[in-house]
Write a protein that holds these residues in place. Structure first.
Motif, PDB file in Angstrom:
ATOM      1  N   ILE A 124       0.861  -1.191   0.000  1.00  0.00           N
ATOM      2  CA  ILE A 124       0.000   0.000   0.000  1.00  0.00           C
ATOM      3  C   ILE A 124       0.893   1.235   0.000  1.00  0.00           C
ATOM      4  O   ILE A 124       1.755   1.400   0.878  1.00  0.00           O
ATOM      5  CB  ILE A 124      -0.928   0.000   1.221  1.00  0.00           C
ATOM      6  N   GLU A 132      -6.828   4.637  -2.210  1.00  0.00           N
ATOM      7  CA  GLU A 132      -5.693   3.798  -1.822  1.00  0.00           C
ATOM      8  C   GLU A 132      -5.031   3.213  -3.061  1.00  0.00           C
ATOM      9  O   GLU A 132      -5.689   2.661  -3.937  1.00  0.00           O
ATOM     10  CB  GLU A 132      -6.188   2.670  -0.912  1.00  0.00           C
ATOM     11  N   VAL A 147       3.492  -1.276   4.562  1.00  0.00           N
ATOM     12  CA  VAL A 147       2.151  -1.776   4.867  1.00  0.00           C
ATOM     13  C   VAL A 147       1.674  -2.610   3.683  1.00  0.00           C
ATOM     14  O   VAL A 147       1.671  -2.140   2.540  1.00  0.00           O
ATOM     15  CB  VAL A 147       1.173  -0.622   5.137  1.00  0.00           C
ATOM     16  N   LEU A 149      -1.167  -5.298   1.830  1.00  0.00           N
ATOM     17  CA  LEU A 149      -2.533  -5.786   1.731  1.00  0.00           C
ATOM     18  C   LEU A 149      -2.478  -7.283   1.422  1.00  0.00           C
ATOM     19  O   LEU A 149      -1.850  -7.695   0.448  1.00  0.00           O
ATOM     20  CB  LEU A 149      -3.285  -5.049   0.618  1.00  0.00           C
ATOM     21  N   THR A 164      -5.102  -4.590  10.824  1.00  0.00           N
ATOM     22  CA  THR A 164      -6.554  -4.755  10.860  1.00  0.00           C
ATOM     23  C   THR A 164      -6.977  -5.268  12.247  1.00  0.00           C
ATOM     24  O   THR A 164      -6.213  -5.965  12.917  1.00  0.00           O
ATOM     25  CB  THR A 164      -6.986  -5.751   9.771  1.00  0.00           C
ATOM     26  N   ARG A 201      -4.589  -5.983   6.543  1.00  0.00           N
ATOM     27  CA  ARG A 201      -3.347  -5.244   6.350  1.00  0.00           C
ATOM     28  C   ARG A 201      -2.351  -5.664   7.422  1.00  0.00           C
ATOM     29  O   ARG A 201      -2.727  -5.862   8.580  1.00  0.00           O
ATOM     30  CB  ARG A 201      -3.582  -3.732   6.444  1.00  0.00           C
TER      31      ARG A 201
END
Length: 630
Positions: A124, A132, A147, A149, A164, A201
């Motif tokens: 990300i 995003e 970071v 995903l 998350t 995440r």
């Protein structure tokens, strides 16, 4: 579809069958010349292809049985026995197909482990505004702090911390836990685990090369590449059988003055019984072992098992039950038992070590509340560190804890006990004592191995020396190597003699040493672990007795394979002696050789009906006998 896949996989067999059918059709229709030219052209191409492969093998220092088949094919073509030459081609290609099938099974599980290694990460982009932005990168390019995903059902690419709120992960390939586990924000997520049904995440905490799964894969690959290859069983008979066959064929030619006699003798010396007997017996052994809950990954493993002369065992979960329970909390001055247990259990939430579960169970049983944190890390095989409300907690091995709390003192442990040491805010806080009893069958297994040709039995474990020595004494092992890391286990296994060496383990940290040993055996009953991926043998039943079954089946299978080979050699030599008199034409000889093949295959199939050793029944009976008052 299955037929089409088989045709594509074994094109030489398919083409050989078609050519043989066409040649027979041409011959029966009277087009003998066309049949001869078609057969000669096809067999000639097959000979050239085989010779190219032989040259490559010789350059690699490998001499096999193909030379005998090549001479037989050339001889039959030279004297006009083209049907016999086609039959030889069909037999040879069929034997190679069997070998290829066995080899494919041998490579399948390791290939699955390596192919499963994550290759791409979704990074990300920072400062991307309201929308995003996600960039796909190779896992090697992921930096600490990125970071990531992780989409549903994707593999976590690198070790990280969950951002998350919650996430569900399948960690079976790392910990052996078959059920998905739920992680909270701040929890560590290991590479190689599989995300659940919702995108999450994570923040990368380690580079790809330092992450859990990639380290395992690298060590397994390195160990596999460094292991010496096993010579095919039939190849050991190649040179003497070839020499005897050529001498008999040459003698028949010389005595009769007829070159046809050379071909008639030699078609009975084709190496198919040798090429087919061992793979068929080994596949039978693989099937027999599977019925007892023992999965062997190749025929070569069976041969190594049959010859095992040294055995090394991991301790926890292998020689012991693998479910240690807390038996005592020994707080140091200034700390209470509940305080030590609560902080230790809270920290152990972030550890996958086998002792961690027992500590957490004990805390929950006592009604203690487990604390959470976003500041926790584990040093594999050493311990875990975590901060709760400003208090730094360290739980692990004595040497690891002592490096952070110099006042740490070792605990006196009883038989079968293990200890986790606890430090809080740089002070030694106490010791948690857990007991992990030996498996009931461990002593019997060790005794059986020692009584049946295994000359050296050792324990290789990362646990403390007093605990390891106590368990070793209970099960009858005299050689103990304790408090060692996975790399040291690999070096010890490589240096063990006499060989072959069998290593038995169960945990993720055992994967490298299992791969480096001549025979790696994983106790995989509790799930598909990295140890199971690296091992040559996986025990699907939670019993160490299957080690005895594996060795017994290996020995029985090797005896069957060798006997089948000798049956093939004996029948071939006997028929060659008869053929020297000229009473067996070349085509009849080639077809008769098929009967020799059938005899060797039927005998090799006896491996399907071999033991298990019946060890479980014998040990159960012996325990009942021992329990009778005297």
């Amino acid at each position: 579809m299955k037929l089409l896949r088989t045709v594509r996989r074994y094109p030489v067999i398919t083409v050989s069958v078609v050519i043989l059918a066409v040649v027979l059709g041409l011959q029966f229709s009277g087009a003998v010349t066309a049949a001869r030219w078609l057969a000669t052209a096809y067999v000639g191409l097959f000979i050239a292809w085989t010779i190219v492969g032989m040259v490559r093998d010789v350059l690699r220092g490998h001499i096999g049985l193909d030379i005998l088949a090549v001479v037989a094919m050339i001889a039959t073509l030279a004297v006009g026995e083209y049907l016999a030459s086609l039959i030889v081609v069909l037999m040879l290609s069929g034997g190679e197909a069997l070998e290829e099938f066995a080899g494919r099974r041998a490579r399948r599980d390791l290939t699955a482990l390596l192919d499963r290694s994550p290759r791409t990460a979704h990074v990300i982009q920072p400062d991307a505004g309201e929308r995003e932005a996600v960039e796909d990168r190779a896992v090697e390019e992921v930096a600490i702090g990125d970071v990531l995903l992780v989409r549903p059902s994707e593999i976590v690419p690198v070790d990280g911390v969950l951002i998350t709120a919650t996430g569900s992960f399948d960690e079976s390939s790392l910990t052996g836990e078959s059920m998905p586990v739920t992680r909270e924000a701040g929890s560590e997520v290991l590479s190689g685990s599989i995300n659940g049904q919702r995108a999450v995440r994570i923040r990368a905490t380690r580079l790809s090369a330092d992450s859990q799964y990639q380290q395992i894969v690298a060590l397994v690959q390195e160990a596999q590449d460094s292991r010496a290859p096993v010579v095919r069983l039939a190849d050991r008979f190649a040179i003497p059988f070839t020499a005897v066959s050529l001498v008999l064929a040459g003698t028949a030619w010389a005595l009769s003055g007829d070159p046809t006699r050379f071909a008639e003798v030699l078609v009975l010396a084709t190496p198919c019984p040798l090429l087919i007997a061992a793979p068929v017996a080994f596949l039978g052994g693989l099937s027999r072992a599977a019925k007892t809950g023992v999965i062997m990954k190749s025929g070569a493993v069976i041969e190594q098992l049959a010859r095992v002369r040294s055995v090394a065992f991991d301790k926890t979960g292998t020689l012991t039950e693998g479910r240690p329970d807390l038996v005592a909390v020994r707080p140091a001055g200034g700390f209470t038992a509940d305080e030590v247990l609560q902080f230790a259990a809270s920290a152990e939430q972030y550890s996958s070590h086998v002792l961690a579960a027992g500590i957490r169970r004990a805390a929950v049983t006592r009604g203690l509340t487990l604390l959470t944190t976003d500041d926790a890390s584990e040093v594999a095989t050493n311990g875990v560190e975590a901060t709760f409300g400003g208090r730094r907690v360290v739980v692990g091995k004595p040497a690891y804890v002592a490096a952070l709390a110099p006042d740490t003192t070792r605990a006196a442990l009883g038989p079968g006990e293990a200890a986790a040491y606890v430090a809080i805010d740089g002070r030694f806080a106490g010791t948690l004592v857990l007991a992990d009893d030996p498996r009931p069958e461990s002593a019997d297994v060790v005794t059986w191995l020692g009584d049946n040709g295994v000359e050296r039995i050792a324990m290789l474990t990362g646990d403390a020396l007093p605990t390891a020595t106590s368990i070793a004494r209970d099960v009858g092992i005299e050689e103990v190597h304790a408090e060692i890391l996975p790399g040291a286990k690999v070096e010890l296994a490589r240096g063990m003699a006499p060989r072959p060496v069998m290593m038995v383990g169960d945990g993720v940290n055992d994967a490298p040493v299992l791969a480096a040993s001549d025979v790696g055996v994983a106790m995989g009953a509790k799930g598909a672990t990295a140890a199971g991926d690296a091992a040559d043998v996986v025990i699907l039943v939670d019993s160490l007795e299957r080690i005895v079954d594996a060795v017994a089946i290996g020995r029985h299978t090797l005896r069957v394979a060798l006997t089948a080979i000798w049956i093939g050699i004996g029948l071939s030599v006997g028929l060659m002696l008869v053929a020297m008199t000229g009473v067996i034409p070349a085509v009849a000889g080639a077809l008769t050789q098929e009967l020799v093949d059938l005899a060797t295959i039927l005998y090799a199939l006896r491996a399907l009906g071999g033991p298990p050793a019946g060890f479980g029944e014998r040990t159960t009976a012996s325990r009942k006998h021992d329990a009778v008052p005297r």
